[in-house]
Design an enzyme around this catalytic site. Structure first.
Site, PDB file in Angstrom:
ATOM      1  N   LYS A   1       0.824  -1.221   0.000  1.00  0.00           N
ATOM      2  CA  LYS A   1       0.000   0.000   0.000  1.00  0.00           C
ATOM      3  C   LYS A   1       0.850   1.259   0.000  1.00  0.00           C
ATOM      4  O   LYS A   1       2.003   1.253   0.403  1.00  0.00           O
ATOM      5  CB  LYS A   1      -0.973  -0.033   1.178  1.00  0.00           C
ATOM      6  CG  LYS A   1      -2.111  -1.025   0.886  1.00  0.00           C
ATOM      7  CD  LYS A   1      -3.413  -0.690   1.524  1.00  0.00           C
ATOM      8  CE  LYS A   1      -4.491  -1.592   0.918  1.00  0.00           C
ATOM      9  NZ  LYS A   1      -5.658  -1.724   1.764  1.00  0.00           N
TER      10      LYS A   1
ATOM     11  N   ARG B   1      -4.241  -9.968   4.160  1.00  0.00           N
ATOM     12  CA  ARG B   1      -4.551 -10.014   2.725  1.00  0.00           C
ATOM     13  C   ARG B   1      -3.327  -9.499   1.979  1.00  0.00           C
ATOM     14  O   ARG B   1      -2.974  -8.327   2.134  1.00  0.00           O
ATOM     15  CB  ARG B   1      -5.787  -9.139   2.480  1.00  0.00           C
ATOM     16  CG  ARG B   1      -6.302  -9.118   1.061  1.00  0.00           C
ATOM     17  CD  ARG B   1      -7.532  -8.218   0.972  1.00  0.00           C
ATOM     18  NE  ARG B   1      -7.991  -8.082  -0.395  1.00  0.00           N
ATOM     19  CZ  ARG B   1      -7.480  -7.239  -1.276  1.00  0.00           C
ATOM     20  NH1 ARG B   1      -6.506  -6.439  -0.942  1.00  0.00           N
ATOM     21  NH2 ARG B   1      -7.965  -7.192  -2.506  1.00  0.00           N
TER      22      ARG B   1
HETATM   23  C1  7PM Z   1      -4.695  -0.036  -5.743  1.00  0.00           C
HETATM   24  C2  7PM Z   1      -4.688   0.480  -4.454  1.00  0.00           C
HETATM   25  C3  7PM Z   1      -5.254  -1.250  -6.026  1.00  0.00           C
HETATM   26  C4  7PM Z   1      -5.272  -0.246  -3.432  1.00  0.00           C
HETATM   27  C5  7PM Z   1      -5.819  -1.972  -4.998  1.00  0.00           C
HETATM   28  C6  7PM Z   1      -5.861  -1.457  -3.725  1.00  0.00           C
HETATM   29  C7  7PM Z   1      -8.332  -4.052   0.902  1.00  0.00           C
HETATM   30  C8  7PM Z   1      -9.347  -4.799   0.350  1.00  0.00           C
HETATM   31  C9  7PM Z   1      -8.323  -3.665  -1.213  1.00  0.00           C
HETATM   32  C10 7PM Z   1      -8.128  -4.088   2.314  1.00  0.00           C
HETATM   33  C11 7PM Z   1      -9.965  -5.627   2.412  1.00  0.00           C
HETATM   34  C12 7PM Z   1      -5.302  -3.349  -2.385  1.00  0.00           C
HETATM   35  C13 7PM Z   1      -6.337  -2.264  -2.563  1.00  0.00           C
HETATM   36  N1  7PM Z   1      -7.697  -3.376  -0.088  1.00  0.00           N
HETATM   37  N2  7PM Z   1     -10.157  -5.593   1.077  1.00  0.00           N
HETATM   38  N3  7PM Z   1      -9.338  -4.546  -0.988  1.00  0.00           N
HETATM   39  N4  7PM Z   1      -8.977  -4.897   3.011  1.00  0.00           N
HETATM   40  N5  7PM Z   1     -10.740  -6.382   3.182  1.00  0.00           N
HETATM   41  O1  7PM Z   1      -4.192  -2.979  -1.951  1.00  0.00           O
HETATM   42  O2  7PM Z   1      -7.273  -3.416   2.896  1.00  0.00           O
HETATM   43  O3  7PM Z   1      -5.521  -4.499  -2.740  1.00  0.00           O
HETATM   44  S1  7PM Z   1      -7.945  -3.000  -2.768  1.00  0.00           S
END
Ligand code: 7PM
Length: 278
Positions: free
Chosen positions: A222, A256
């Site tokens: 992130k 995750r």
């Molecule tokens: C770009 C930036 C692409 C951020 C994708 C993301 C989470 C999630 C995501 C989380 C839960 C990523 C995020 N983040 N579901 N879906 N918790 N439960 O880093 O922090 O995958 S999308």
């Protein structure tokens, strides 16, 4: 909470586990155009299972900051073939990353065993749909909406406010018939939060454990880790592992992540030293 029934597949949360991220959006497993290459996507999931993932989270809608929304039909066209194929190929539970009740329903029918909703089942009909499906749910906190949430995040006390939100969402879910043992909560790192907000949430993560639901975290690659290290997303493995280890030490039971093998190794060390003798 320890043993979750994910649509007939057990998920043992007596020790912290890795959730592998499988994005099935055209910018990931595309065949060069707008279609998902099913073989490439399923091969990536099989690899994550071999590498030690306990569950794989499948998402067809881009929830990243600034993302444009996609239709339920588009989302289903992306994820349902992958879920159907992986249900046959793998024994571990699959999670569907969606905020739309119709996608939740079709994904569970196709074989998904958990609902991961960055919108915490706030869409009309989502709580009712999830309750009827009888699978565990992950409720994530987000301030604002993905397109604009990073513009000016504001909190007076971020830990207290995120916790109060999750407590209220748990209450709503229980009122609709979702048992608390089926609920995971997630502070939603990066979703309407500045670096300071994210650090406060990670520092105070153990406080989320007394909500009576398992804690899931997404910190992998992130931008907060980019801000701390000055590195691009693909160079954030070490930072991601440090964050995962700290989160588990503060009580998270599901992490995750993109880098399953490396995170599973890190958690193997943590788990060997955890318990009353840490
Ligand atoms: C770009 C930036 C692409 C951020 C994708 C993301 C989470 C999630 C995501 C989380 C839960 C990523 C995020 N983040 N579901 N879906 N918790 N439960 O880093 O922090 O995958 S999308």
């Amino acid at each position: 909470m320890t043993m979750l029934n994910c649509n007939g597949r057990p998920l043992d949360l007596s020790v912290p586990v890795v959730m592998g991220i499988l994005n099935v959006t055209p910018d990931s497993f595309s065949d060069g155009g707008r279609y998902i290459d099913l073989d490439t996507a399923t091969a990536a999931a099989r690899r994550m299972a071999e590498d030690g993932a306990a569950i794989i989270d499948i998402g067809g809608e881009s929830t990243r900051p600034g993302a444009e929304p996609v239709s339920a039909q588009e989302e289903m066209d992306r994820v349902l073939p992958v879920i159907e194929a992986l249900r046959e190929q793998l024994e571990l539970p699959l999670s569907i990353d969606t905020s739309k009740p119709e996608v939740m329903t079709e994904a569970v029918r196709a074989g998904a065993g958990m609902i991961n909703d960055v919108n915490a089942l706030r869409a009309p009909g989502a709580v009712e749909a999830a309750s009827a499906l009888s699978v565990p749910v992950c409720l994530m906190h987000m301030q604002g909406e993905p397109r604009t949430m990073q513009q000016a995040p504001r909190y007076t006390d971020v830990v207290a406010e995120v916790k109060a939100f999750l407590r209220q969402r748990i209450r709503q879910c229980e009122a609709a018939g979702i048992p608390r043992q089926h609920i995971l909560v997630d502070p939603g790192f990066g979703f309407g939060k500045t670096l300071e907000h994210n650090l406060a949430l990670l520092r105070g993560l153990s406080g989320f454990c007394d909500l009576g639901a398992g804690v899931l975290v997404g910190l992998s690659r992130k931008s907060m880790l980019g801000m701390l290290t000055g590195r691009e997303a693909h160079e954030r493995l070490a930072a991601s592992i440090a964050a995962a280890v700290l989160a588990v030490e503060r009580g998270a039971v599901v992490v995750r992540v993109h880098d399953v093998a490396e995170t599973a190794d890190a958690l193997a060390v943590v788990n060997a030293l955890t318990g009353n003798q840490l």
